[in-house]
Design a protein around this motif. Sequence first.
Motif, mmCIF file in Angstrom:
data_model
loop_
_atom_site.group_PDB
_atom_site.id
_atom_site.type_symbol
_atom_site.label_atom_id
_atom_site.label_comp_id
_atom_site.label_asym_id
_atom_site.label_seq_id
_atom_site.Cartn_x
_atom_site.Cartn_y
_atom_site.Cartn_z
ATOM 1 N N GLY A 25 9.423 0.881 -15.465
ATOM 2 C CA GLY A 25 8.133 0.418 -14.973
ATOM 3 C C GLY A 25 8.157 -0.157 -13.574
ATOM 4 N N ARG A 26 9.355 -0.340 -13.038
ATOM 5 C CA ARG A 26 9.468 -0.879 -11.679
ATOM 6 C C ARG A 26 9.277 0.238 -10.655
ATOM 7 N NH1 ARG A 26 14.947 -3.862 -10.974
ATOM 8 N NH2 ARG A 26 13.888 -4.796 -9.183
ATOM 9 N N LEU A 27 8.926 -0.149 -9.449
ATOM 10 C CA LEU A 27 8.755 0.804 -8.359
ATOM 11 C C LEU A 27 10.102 1.150 -7.759
ATOM 12 C CD1 LEU A 27 5.679 -1.005 -6.826
ATOM 13 C CD2 LEU A 27 5.647 1.140 -8.116
ATOM 14 N N VAL A 28 10.254 2.391 -7.308
ATOM 15 C CA VAL A 28 11.562 2.888 -6.903
ATOM 16 C C VAL A 28 12.176 2.062 -5.773
ATOM 17 C CG1 VAL A 28 10.680 4.582 -5.242
ATOM 18 C CG2 VAL A 28 12.859 5.000 -6.424
ATOM 19 N N SER A 41 9.922 14.172 -6.941
ATOM 20 C CA SER A 41 8.465 14.265 -6.874
ATOM 21 C C SER A 41 7.848 12.873 -6.884
ATOM 22 C CB SER A 41 7.919 15.074 -8.061
ATOM 23 O OG SER A 41 7.823 14.261 -9.212
ATOM 24 N N VAL A 42 6.528 12.817 -6.675
ATOM 25 C CA VAL A 42 5.839 11.525 -6.694
ATOM 26 C C VAL A 42 5.932 10.864 -8.063
ATOM 27 C CG1 VAL A 42 4.219 12.067 -4.847
ATOM 28 C CG2 VAL A 42 3.623 12.674 -7.201
ATOM 29 N N GLY A 43 6.150 11.662 -9.102
ATOM 30 C CA GLY A 43 6.279 11.099 -10.440
ATOM 31 C C GLY A 43 7.460 10.171 -10.597
ATOM 32 N N ASP A 44 8.395 10.210 -9.636
ATOM 33 C CA ASP A 44 9.584 9.361 -9.699
ATOM 34 C C ASP A 44 9.417 8.047 -8.949
ATOM 35 O OD1 ASP A 44 11.509 11.235 -11.102
ATOM 36 O OD2 ASP A 44 10.911 12.483 -9.409
ATOM 37 N N ILE A 45 8.242 7.809 -8.393
ATOM 38 C CA ILE A 45 8.015 6.553 -7.668
ATOM 39 C C ILE A 45 8.046 5.362 -8.614
ATOM 40 C CG2 ILE A 45 6.271 5.236 -6.381
ATOM 41 C CD1 ILE A 45 5.501 7.876 -5.011
ATOM 42 N N VAL A 46 7.516 5.560 -9.818
ATOM 43 C CA VAL A 46 7.606 4.521 -10.850
ATOM 44 C C VAL A 46 8.749 4.899 -11.779
ATOM 45 C CG1 VAL A 46 6.420 3.309 -12.706
ATOM 46 C CG2 VAL A 46 5.122 4.083 -10.703
ATOM 47 N N MET A 47 9.718 4.013 -11.885
ATOM 48 C CA MET A 47 10.900 4.304 -12.703
ATOM 49 C C MET A 47 10.600 4.098 -14.186
ATOM 50 S SD MET A 47 13.907 2.675 -10.281
ATOM 51 C CE MET A 47 13.251 1.004 -10.296
ATOM 52 N N LEU A 61 -1.117 6.950 -10.696
ATOM 53 C CA LEU A 61 -2.003 6.120 -9.887
ATOM 54 C C LEU A 61 -2.454 4.872 -10.639
ATOM 55 C CD1 LEU A 61 -4.045 8.993 -8.235
ATOM 56 C CD2 LEU A 61 -2.257 7.603 -7.178
ATOM 57 N N LYS A 62 -2.622 4.998 -11.949
ATOM 58 C CA LYS A 62 -2.959 3.824 -12.758
ATOM 59 C C LYS A 62 -1.811 2.811 -12.721
ATOM 60 C CE LYS A 62 -4.413 2.428 -17.401
ATOM 61 N NZ LYS A 62 -4.732 2.896 -18.795
ATOM 62 N N GLN A 63 -0.571 3.320 -12.778
ATOM 63 C CA GLN A 63 0.592 2.428 -12.694
ATOM 64 C C GLN A 63 0.669 1.740 -11.330
ATOM 65 O OE1 GLN A 63 3.502 5.488 -13.766
ATOM 66 N NE2 GLN A 63 4.090 4.266 -15.549
ATOM 67 N N LEU A 64 0.435 2.509 -10.271
ATOM 68 C CA LEU A 64 0.484 1.943 -8.923
ATOM 69 C C LEU A 64 -0.618 0.903 -8.730
ATOM 70 C CD1 LEU A 64 1.173 5.173 -6.837
ATOM 71 C CD2 LEU A 64 2.814 3.401 -7.485
ATOM 72 N N ARG A 65 -1.793 1.184 -9.263
ATOM 73 C CA ARG A 65 -2.876 0.212 -9.190
ATOM 74 C C ARG A 65 -2.508 -1.050 -9.973
ATOM 75 N NH1 ARG A 65 -6.044 0.227 -5.465
ATOM 76 N NH2 ARG A 65 -7.360 2.019 -5.884
ATOM 77 N N GLY A 66 -1.803 -0.850 -11.095
ATOM 78 C CA GLY A 66 -1.353 -1.986 -11.888
ATOM 79 C C GLY A 66 -0.384 -2.878 -11.150
ATOM 80 N N HIS A 67 0.331 -2.311 -10.181
ATOM 81 C CA HIS A 67 1.235 -3.093 -9.331
ATOM 82 C C HIS A 67 0.491 -3.730 -8.158
ATOM 83 C CE1 HIS A 67 5.325 -2.339 -10.915
ATOM 84 N NE2 HIS A 67 4.817 -1.188 -11.350
ATOM 85 N N GLY A 68 -0.818 -3.537 -8.119
ATOM 86 C CA GLY A 68 -1.621 -4.171 -7.084
ATOM 87 C C GLY A 68 -1.625 -3.460 -5.743
ATOM 88 N N GLY A 97 0.825 -1.202 0.000
ATOM 89 C CA GLY A 97 0.000 0.000 0.000
ATOM 90 C C GLY A 97 0.858 1.251 0.000
ATOM 91 N N ILE A 98 0.306 2.335 -0.525
ATOM 92 C CA ILE A 98 1.029 3.605 -0.559
ATOM 93 C C ILE A 98 0.083 4.701 -0.060
ATOM 94 C CG2 ILE A 98 0.479 3.984 -3.013
ATOM 95 C CD1 ILE A 98 3.385 5.229 -3.178
ATOM 96 N N LEU A 99 0.551 5.485 0.901
ATOM 97 C CA LEU A 99 -0.270 6.499 1.558
ATOM 98 C C LEU A 99 0.364 7.867 1.327
ATOM 99 C CD1 LEU A 99 -2.731 7.003 3.379
ATOM 100 C CD2 LEU A 99 -1.248 6.605 5.358
ATOM 101 N N PHE A 100 -0.318 8.704 0.557
ATOM 102 C CA PHE A 100 0.206 9.997 0.160
ATOM 103 C C PHE A 100 -0.289 11.125 1.069
ATOM 104 C CE2 PHE A 100 0.044 7.663 -3.902
ATOM 105 C CZ PHE A 100 1.299 7.934 -4.428
#
Length: 257
Positions: free
Chosen positions: A247-250, A238-244, A128-135, A10-13
């Motif tokens: 496509g992997r998470l930072v 920024s939060v935009g860098d959470i997904v590299m 957020l679509k990418q993060l949801r895609g990672h489950g 989970g990710i809490l912003f």
Amino acid sequence: MVRALKQIKGILFDKDGTLVDFHSSWVQVATQMIGRLLVDLGLSEDSAARESLLDAIGLHGNAVDPRGILASGTTQDMSDAFVHVLQDKQADPEKLAGLKDWMVEELYMLTKSNREHIKPAADLPRLLKQLRGHGLKIGVATADDQESTLFFLKKMGIAPYFDFIGTSDFYEKKPSPSMLQAFCEVGGILVEEVAVVGDTVVDLQFAKNGSAGLAIGVLSGVSGSSELKELSTILLPSVGDIVMENGRLVWERDDKH
């Protein structure tokens, strides 16, 4: 090398300064609100009162104190600070007693009237679509009130992505871990499986107090790296860098990448 102790589920912003560009909205909103308050109290010509109110919430021109009330405080914190200043100005006690409720309504109206100036800190629908895609379960934990928070999420077209919306009018304010614990209950996950993302020391202390798996500091808000680096597991522009780019998470990166 950066590794999570547990799999992050989970990710809490935080909101202001993290999902939304802080200066695009809050500096103008706070300045306008103080102006309206002084008019309402018959103190519109009192420049000293205006400066004292701005100073009380940590707003100095366009510069925001990263540890001040405007940066990470609640509407109640702001109201208390204003009352402290205005008591010395012999303001109407009845109006001061109702200041918190007046401010909640005023902040919401000013947020709506300034909606064209609100800028996201990144391409939020894509992120957020990418993060949801990672489950991942997705939540927000903010010092703001629920009405203004929902307005922002809906304006950005991202409200459906959020499993949890934590605001200071329904939960204990950060750095109390109340909102983190509630997010975990909603998502059915452990605190160690959550990455908390924020732009202030209060956000990162919130992560620490709640024993979050990761504390991700972002430099898109009011704080610099000198304030955030000690409490951050990871520090990002920024939060935009959470997904590299791959496509992997930072937090999945390692010393081979």
